[in-house]
Scaffold this active site. Structure first.
Site, PDB file in Angstrom:
ATOM      1  N   SER A   1       0.786  -1.172   0.191  1.00 55.84           N
ATOM      2  CA  SER A   1      -0.204   0.055  -0.012  1.00 55.84           C
ATOM      3  C   SER A   1       0.815   1.254  -0.097  1.00 55.84           C
ATOM      4  CB  SER A   1      -1.132  -0.032   1.220  1.00 55.84           C
ATOM      5  OG  SER A   1      -1.574   1.224   1.495  1.00 55.84           O
TER       6      SER A   1
ATOM      7  N   TYR B   1      -2.580  -1.691  10.636  1.00 55.62           N
ATOM      8  CA  TYR B   1      -2.643  -1.823   9.383  1.00 55.62           C
ATOM      9  C   TYR B   1      -1.463  -1.143   8.546  1.00 55.62           C
ATOM     10  CZ  TYR B   1      -4.086  -1.344   4.408  1.00 55.62           C
ATOM     11  OH  TYR B   1      -3.925  -1.513   3.041  1.00 55.62           O
TER      12      TYR B   1
END
Length: 261
Positions: free
Chosen positions: A139, A152
């Site tokens: 990401s 996360y």
């Protein structure tokens, strides 16, 4: 002989869009996700549209022994996995004090543990054959510390670091390792993570999953190590190199705060 790609978390979002592109490119597929009905539907669609064959495996890769079971099943069927795409993953929004521990452990299991085990299982055969590739879906947040989504962000930092290290170790083997690092993308991720209430989501800087998959697919075929879809996102990834860490952390917090805070 055609090449085969195994993709996890393929029932929607970026995973499904990546599968579409591999199918269109003439690859056979191994589709792994929990929803058997969605996988069967996809396999029929790919056969009809592109005349490619898809093996359906409706299993949860986070469960103990499942990755090993998938590996053994494919060996038994004589299916050679040329490329592995570790796409399965999810996020969780909120401060560390308010988020749920069980959900966080599940997130670590899928974002880190399952990805690592799948790579460990399938990579040696690729190296022995002298060709292949692994794509790990990381990401844009891999480059940042992430208040309001601390675990996360940390899991995705692991994915990026792991990928870059592997790429170095495998230099000259004929096997490529790629980290796909999308920014905010229009998928079910936002709803599942609960980050719809954050200022970042409200900013509207969201890419379509198809655009992310297109850039990811092309970069993977080229053998790129890091792919950051979107010019704005590529610019954002440079920020941590230019500013002190505390400033970067505060900046992320300001964009991650709930609207109205």
């Amino acid at each position: 002989m055609g090449k085969t790609v195994l993709i996890t978390g393929v029932s929607g979002g970026i995973g499904k869009e990546l599968a579409d592109r591999f199918a269109k490119g003439g690859y056979d597929l191994v589709l792994v996700a929990r929803s058997e009905s969605k996988l069967v539907e996809l396999s029929k669609e790919y056969k009809k549209k592109y005349d490619t064959y898809a093996t359906v495996i409706a299993k949860d890769v986070t469960l103990p022994g499942v990755p090993e079971g998938i590996f053994a099943e494919l060996k038994e069927k004589g299916i050679v996995v040329d490329y592995l795409v570790n796409n399965a993953g999810f996020g969780l929004y909120g401060t560390f004090l308010e988020t749920n521990l069980e959900q966080e452990m599940n997130m670590i299991d899928i974002n880190i543990k399952a990805l690592t085990i799948m790579t460990k299982l399938f990579l040696p055969d690729m190296v022995n054959r002298g060709q292949g590739g692994v794509m790990n879906v990381a990401s844009l947040v891999s480059f940042f510390p992430g208040p309001m989504m601390s675990i996360y962000y940390a899991t995705k930092a692991y994915v990026l670091s792991f990928t870059e290290a592997l790429e170095n170790e495998l230099s000259g083997t004929g096997v490529t390792v790629t980290a796909l690092c999308p920014g905010l993308t229009s998928t079910g991720f936002v709803a599942r993570s609960g980050m719809g209430e954050s200022k970042m989501f409200q900013s509207g800087a969201i890419m379509e999953a198809g655009q992310v998959a297109e850039e990811g697919y092309r970069g993977f075929i080229r053998g790129d190590t890091i792919i950051i879809p979107g010019a704005r996102n590529r610019l954002m990834a440079f920020i941590p190199r230019l500013l002190p860490r505390k400033w970067v952390t505060r900046m992320v917090r300001s964009t991650q705060n709930r609207t109205g805070h």
